[in-house]
Structure formats: structure tokens, C-alpha cells
Design an enzyme around this catalytic site. Sequence first.
Site, short mmCIF file in Angstrom:
data_model
loop_
_atom_site.label_atom_id
_atom_site.label_comp_id
_atom_site.label_asym_id
_atom_site.label_seq_id
_atom_site.Cartn_x
_atom_site.Cartn_y
_atom_site.Cartn_z
N ALA A 432 0.85 -1.19 0.00
CA ALA A 432 0.00 0.00 0.00
C ALA A 432 0.88 1.23 0.00
CB ALA A 432 -0.92 0.01 1.23
N SER A 433 0.31 2.33 -0.46
CA SER A 433 1.01 3.61 -0.48
C SER A 433 0.01 4.72 -0.29
CB SER A 433 1.75 3.79 -1.81
OG SER A 433 2.44 5.03 -1.84
N VAL A 439 3.83 0.82 2.62
CA VAL A 439 3.81 -0.45 3.32
C VAL A 439 4.28 -1.54 2.38
CG1 VAL A 439 2.40 -2.08 4.64
CG2 VAL A 439 1.88 0.37 4.72
N ASP A 546 -8.47 4.24 19.03
CA ASP A 546 -9.01 4.08 17.67
C ASP A 546 -9.40 2.63 17.42
OD1 ASP A 546 -9.84 4.91 15.16
OD2 ASP A 546 -7.85 4.75 14.25
#
Length: 692
Positions: A432-433, A439, A546
Site C-alpha cells: 500500500a502507499s 507499506v 481508535d
Amino acid sequence: MTSILVVEDDDAIRGNLARLLRMEGYEVTVATNGIEGLERARALRPDVVISDINMPGMDGFALVEALRADAALQTTVVMMLTALDDRASMRRGMRSGADDYLAKPFTRTELLDALDALLKKRGRIELSIHSAVQAREEHLRRAFTASLGGQPLTHPAALDAPADAVPDQVLQATVLFSDIRNFTSLAEKLSSAEVAELLTQYFERTSDPVLRHGGRHLKFVGDGLMAVFADTMADAPIAAARRGLAAGLAIALATHEFRSWLDERFGGRGLPAFAVGVGLHAGEVTICRIGAGDVRETTAIGDTVNAAARLQGASKELGWTVVASSAVLQEAGEGVETGGMTSLEVRGRNGWLDVAEIVGLAATNADLEHGMAAVAERADEIRRAVEINSEITARAVKGALRSKLSTLRGHQFQPGDAPLRLKGFRLTRKLASGGMTEVYLAQRDDDGLPVVLKVLEASAERGGANLARFIQEYALLSRVDHAHVIRIYDQGFSDDHAYIAMEYFERGDLRSELRGGMARERVLDVVRQIALALEAIHAGGIIHRDLKPENVMLRPDGSVALADFGVAKSLLQDEALALTQTRHGEVVGTPFYLSPEQATGGAITPASDLYSLGVMLYEMLTGSRPYSGETLDLLLARHLTAPVPQLPQEFAGLQPVLDKLMAKRPADRYASAREFLAALDELPLLRTLATR
């Protein structure tokens, strides 16, 4: 005879290299890949490793990094084989720690010339070190009435060794290791005579304070120094650990003053910044004599010695000057001034050790009476010397890390390309970006374990708060070791880059399971596991803030782990110093799951996480969230004022639990995750479920 290890997966090239080198009189061993090569290097300790780059499993880059990470193989000469036009691989190989490269195809003459040059270069440095070490050891032998290890010392401030000292004795002692940072890079810029001169001057300055504080069994290993501090007398006035710490700080001061000599002697030569690292550990030490006849040397061995060496090696990565274990701190007494604290894994029986950065030592009256007046008289100078040495180390470490992490940005993973490396991990693809965070999926070299590398690149203008929050995530997680909390394997930070290596969850997060519908038994099982995780982090002084399905990860066995502590808050932080300080009215967390007090910017407590768990419980049972709204303000208002929604009739037995979890006032909720777990245990259904 010079021994050479050839690591090459191509049978023809490997065979030709081995044959050619054997004909020249070298002792040659071969390996077909990096993993096999590393095993043979550790077993045989060759003088030279010649390795291809592109190999299955562990490639050449991974191999050279593993060699440089092994204390016994750090100085092994490494030559890498690469394609003629692959300049990127050449540069990467040299950054990884290779000594030279040879472009394929190459001739017999090119190979032998390159090998001869490398061996002469390394031999020159080793001869210089050996010469300086011999000179220093001879100086110390004259100072001792016998050998380096154990007879009374004619030094005015030294504590005498016991009169009944015998070979192979076992002591409770503190072991000190010190070492010069990146000495090979420094030595390569000097002649053999200059290297010997430098080491002689350095050892003269640093071994003197070690002796003055009662150090014994001094041993020089290359550019490093080892000493043992023992309570050798029943009425020894100053604890061995305290004397060891004082000696370590004195080494930092002597090194700081030594830089003036370096500037005067070698100014303008472009030498790298000179710094040292010191590690200390206390425990059982075996003193034994080695050698035969008149050539006998006394040395210290054992797990305590190995651990002290490990702490010295870790000091560079930590960016600290003096690193001491908790065992040393416990024995050293009052007045030890510390900086950072962390835990390190140490091979052998020591396992994980709690360690601290030592920045100073407040002298007591006993210190002043027994030869440690300099600790008090030069306290400010010592603190400044430690600070400067640590800054030099940190700049070097951060610079190297920044360079490596910068190469990851925008890298395109193409089939057949050599994988990117980062501190024992091989990156295989980007997962992912987004924004400043990327990542990656990676594999750990030691065991092939898949991990996630989370990398942040934060500019000073817009990323300072993000970097602080990223660093906090690791700082918080490193304090928790629990089955239902994500595992962290490694981390590294520079001024504007950071990474965390963490557990990889192939099954993804809880959202994927929630979409498919969850049986009541599974819901309660998951809720129990999350509550156990909350109990663990709350006990460690951490509030998650969270909690949501996307932050609960699934393992292959069906268990879950709490993850993503990027907005977590430590209860142990001073409110004014908190890295993720929440201003009044600022919303932190995902709006669908946050508590009423989060919505209003009120005080956040462990009860805030329990409210979010209640929201998740409702969603897992019903498939929908308890509150929604067309706008953020409307959604927050419903968290504040709307009644707790009613569960379907089939789950009515859980309504009292939900009501208490989602109470508007924190005081009306369960007092702790443990109390909530006890309430679950009272439910008839839970009594039949196996606890994890």
C-alpha cells in the site's frame, strides 16, 4: 594458507572459479546459494568470500549484510560478482559492506589482481592493528607484575587483585567492552605506520582510566578493549558495577579529548568523525588461562562477556555512547544518570536484557574517598563528551538509514530484479502507499518469516507530527508482549524517515469477516480476545483510542490481534509533553466508534476503549453500526445523546453488557477490561466457549 569461500549458483562459473583458485594455492570451499554460503562462512570463517549477487533465496546483498552483522565475520574480505553494466548493483553492494566487485565476464588475471589487491589492503590494516595492540599489551605487561590478567598492579589508584587468585576462577563481575566506530573506514585513509600510531595514542588514553577504576584482565581485540571489574576484596569500598560505569564514562571523555590530537595530527585528511561505543553487563564471569608454556594469556569468557559485547555492538544502532544492562544499574548504587531505555535480545542464556543509556554519574563521598574524584570534578565535561559522541554516532546511523529508506520510495518491483534489502529483511512487494507512508511485504532473512515493513518519509514542513506519532507507535508497542497484540520485530528512525517491521496478517482485518456475518459464538470469542488485548495495553499505561474492525487483525488460527497504535496515548506521559497531544475539541479516532468524551475533546481513559468495543460488539452481532449521521456533527451528537440501541431479541441476553459498555458517562461503564471479562464469564454461553 588463505581460505576462500565461493558462493555462486551457476555450476559452470562456480566450478571454474574453484578450479582456478585452487591452482593458485588457495584453500577453496563452495556454496550454491546465500543461505548455504552463510552457514559455511560461520562454520569455516574464511579469509575471503567471493559471491554472486543474483541467487535464489538469500542473494548476494543479503549475504554480505549478514556477514557484516556477525561479529566473527565483520572483517572478512568480500568480493561481489556483477554484470559489467550493472552499476546500481555495484553501488548497492559497496553500501552493503562489500570490499570490492568484479564485473562478469572476467579474465583469470583480473580475478587474481583484484584478489591480491584486496588481501594486501586488508593485510596492511590488520598488521597495523596487530602492531599497535602488541605495543599496548607490552606496556601493560610491564605495568603488571606478571601477565595481563590478575596479579597486583603498580598503578596508584587501582584496586589490587586478590592474593589468592587462581586460574579458572569464577567471579561475579562487570564486563566492559569498548570499540571504535567504523574503524576500517578510518584506517583505509591512513598508512600502516599512521594506523599503529593512532591506535597507540588512543589505547594510551582510554586504557589508563580503565586501570584507574580497577579494571582487570584487559584484552585488546583489534580496535576494541575489554576489561573486567570485580569485587575482589571483601571490603571493596566501591561496587564493581559502579567502577565499570565510571570507566565507561571516562573512556567517552578520553575519546573526546583524543579528537584534538586527531585534528592536530591528521587534519585535512578527510577522516570520518571519530566516535566510540561502550557496553557493560554484570554477572558470572569465568577467568581462564589460555596458551602453552611461557606464552599464556589470562582472559574472561562466558555469557556475561558475550552480552557486554552485544551491548557495545548495539550502542551504534541505538545512537548511544555507553549502554549498560539493568543488572549493572542494580549493582551500581545511587546517582547513575540515564537517558533512553529499551530491551535487546542477546544470544545465549541472557535472552532479552533491559538496557539504559548512561549519560553521567553523580559522585558520592565514598567515590571521592576512593580514587573517583574525577567523576565529580569533571562531571559536566563527561556529560558533554557523552552527548557529542552520541551525536556523532546518531548522525552516522541516521544518515545510513535515510539513504536506505530513500531508495525505497517509488521503487518498482519487477520480476527477476534483485530484492531490496533493509537490516535483515528482504522486500518482495509493495502492499500500500498513501501520503508519506508506504507499506511493504518482506521476509526475514533468519527464518523466512513474512513481515510488514511500514515506512514513513516525512518532510520537515509537513511531517514532523506524523513522524513523532509514528515513533510513538513503536515506543508504545515495544512495552507490550501479549498474544492478542500485534508483534513488532524491528524499528529504525532518522530525522525524517522511520520504519517498523511488524507482524504480517495474510487474512487481513476483522472487517472482511464482519461483512460475511458472524455467529454469536464467534462474536463473543473475538470480543473476549480484544478485551484481553485491552487489559494488557491498559496495564502498560496505553489507551488505543481508535478501536475498530480495521485495527483488529486475523491470524490463520482464527485468533485476533489488536494493531495500529498510531493515535494511541500513553497514560505514563506528562500531559504537556505528550507526542500526540489532543487539543480541546479535536477529534482523534474513527467517528463511528469513538466515545462521547472523545467527541467533545474530554479526558481519555481506558473506559474510552471499552465504549468503542461496545460499538464493535453491536456491529458484529447485527451487521450495522449503532449510530450514523448525514454529517460528522450529527454523528457525534448521537454518540453524546442518543440512547444505546436495542439488540435483536435473539441477543437480548447481551443487552445489559452492551448498555454498560456504551454508557455515556465513563464512570457508568465497566471499571476495567478485567471487570468486563468477568461479566462475560457470567454469561451461560461463555461458559461453554474455550478461552484462548
